[in-house]
Design a protein around this motif. Structure first.
Motif: not given
Lengths: 202, 202, 202, 202
Positions: D159, D161-162, D164-166, D170, D185, D188-189, D192-193, D196-197
DNA sequence: TATGAATGAGTCTTCATTCAT
DNA sequence: AATGAATGAAGACTCATTCAT
């Protein structure tokens, strides 16, 4: 306690620097013997070196002359102390590569020699120093001619040059590969040459 | 119309560069023999030099070897053509400083020699080249021993080394001051030495 | 037999050069990817490269665009062929680092990206290319909104950007250390993200 | 009066150089960021740069690490200070491109990243630094799992890694075109991510 | 078309020397 | 006297680009 330093302090520091310079040259070659490296070897800052020598060139020249003169001094001693036919051989012993220290000296002189090529001023200075050796040999040969040990027909200066040439040649080869000239070979070579010189009629 | 250049073009360009390199070294000394100066001497850009040699060090080494090998080749010729006691003398003539060109060669080799000090790799290479001379002399001495011209008791390799040492010594002195060794002195020195060699019993 | 070459020959040579360029960049890094090295990889002379591309910069740009466009094309195909909720996932699969080839592509794009920083012209061009991906995703999202698979409240372009961002991030990390992202991890990550997108109400 | 300089002087000079380096890279791109240009930016000579860094490569690496570590430090602070579900978001805020300064940092990291491609040593170093971010996220996620805010079934490292990837994705897009990602933006991005996590069951 | 030798501006790096402290 | 940071010219080497063949 006097403020100013003794002359001796100044000079002995210069000698200390010269010795460090030589050590670095032997280790790294002349090209890579920077002032920084020499300072590191001395354990001091570069500023010190520039304080005792105006330029690096002056420092190198001083170093070379010091090596040269130390050997010359000992060779002169040998000339003064020696007697009879052994005298010349004793003198050469002070200039030949016979142990680690003298091999190092040969290497240094070879390195400095290379630097002088293409530099008329340095070459002239070097030549003047070389003459000291030659004249010393010539003087002793003249002595030996007086006692009849050496033929009077020989030119002392030329014979001096010849002896020095043989010394330089052995030194040069030993500089590249010390193992190619054992102390015994060196001595035997010089001894035989001097023998033939003293036998020579022309 | 051939696409690529001939191999010869490439090699002859390298020789041309080597000759320019030597000219510059003799004129300015090794320290000041920069790539820019050599390019100027060649009348080309510095890029050309790097095109034909990967590094400056390779260029210098090639130049030195070229000088060395040219002399060695002629010396080998002299060994092949010569007869009797004159043979050794003829060989040395190709290596001694007897005219402007050979004095220049002696200077170059002295300059390169100085560069090698403190650089084990270069020293090893130089030593290997020197051995070529020595072995050649040794071979001829062995020949002369067969005909009784030279005493069989002598060690050919050691005698080779001795001859080379004398040559190197004269070369080294002539490099510094050519006027100190006239061609006649050089020849006489070598001649007398070889004479004594061929007379020698031990 | 017509004199001039076909347009195709010219273009296919450019592609061949681009492929060689990429191979070299992956092997040696962008800094060390000189024209000579690329020519060597191609097995031709540097002249050829300059014949097909006016400058090296043009060559690099062409190479990058080629990599980019090939992936984009396949992604567009996936968009055209896919159906239902799987469609977006299928599209991302063409852009993600899932095997050696796609990891190589991610690396290349990362390398080119770095070059663009501080170069407004390149950055603009790169941004335009990126928009192609984003718009494609946006178009499909709009489709999915029509069928109710994706909430109509979402901004298709922004969601496109978000998907591309996640792809780019994974690509960037996989470029540095491919072992940190197994294909399964990559797929699961993307899958979960798209799932949450299709579930999302706002 | 102290003889030597303080350690702080040395280090702060290195930071000053690193800042100048970054400024130049942002302005001119990595290719054109020569040592001369950086010296000009610093208002000093090129020698100074080499005095504080042995090579340009070391200088670049130091600069990148400094940028990275400054952000990492602030992110760690955010991790230490934050509470509850907001914690992760606060951490990401220190890494995302939300204002001019952070956009600049993203650009720099993108530029350096590109340089690392094809250079295994640099890639390994970069990967090690990236892990710092990931582990920090993983640690906080583990915390949140203890309080039940995040499902215990999730793999904290993955998680991390995920996330950090996002962030990286960006950052990468904002590097090319900052206008494509308004701060709103971005937030918000990410928000939201992370939401959801924390809702996610698997 | 293709070649690769030549160019020469540009690169990083070294180094003797200076100088404020 | 000593320090070592700063200088900046000079060093070797690289490289995209040109051009005669």
């Amino acid at each position: 306690m006097p403020r100013g330093r003794r002359k001796g302090d100044h000079d002995s520091k210069r000698e200390e620097i010269a010795d460090a310079t030589c050590k670095v040259i032997l280790r790294s070659g002349i090209e890579k013997s920077g002032i920084a490296e020499i300072a590191r070897e001395m354990g001091c800052s570069t500023g010190v070196l520039m304080h005792y020598f105006k330029t690096k060139a002056e420092m190198l020249l001083y170093s070379k002359n010091l090596m040269f003169d130390r050997a010359h001094e000992r060779m002169k001693q040998a000339a003064a102390n020696g007697h009879g036919p052994e005298r010349l051989l004793a003198m050469t012993r002070e200039l030949l590569p016979l142990d680690a220290a003298s091999i190092a000296r040969c290497r240094l002189l070879t390195a400095f020699m290379g630097l002088a090529i293409g530099n008329p001023a340095l070459m002239k200075l070097q030549d003047k120093r070389d003459l000291l050796h030659i004249k010393q040999f010539a003087a002793v040969i003249t002595d030996l001619q007086a006692t009849g040990t050496v033929s009077a027909k020989l030119d002392p200066m030329l014979e001096g040059r010849r002896i020095c040439a043989l010394i330089d040649g052995i030194a040069s080869q030993a500089a590249t590969n010390p193992r190619s000239w054992s102390p015994a070979d060196v001595e035997a070579t010089m001894s035989r040459y001097l023998q033939s010189l003293m036998t020579s009629a022309a």
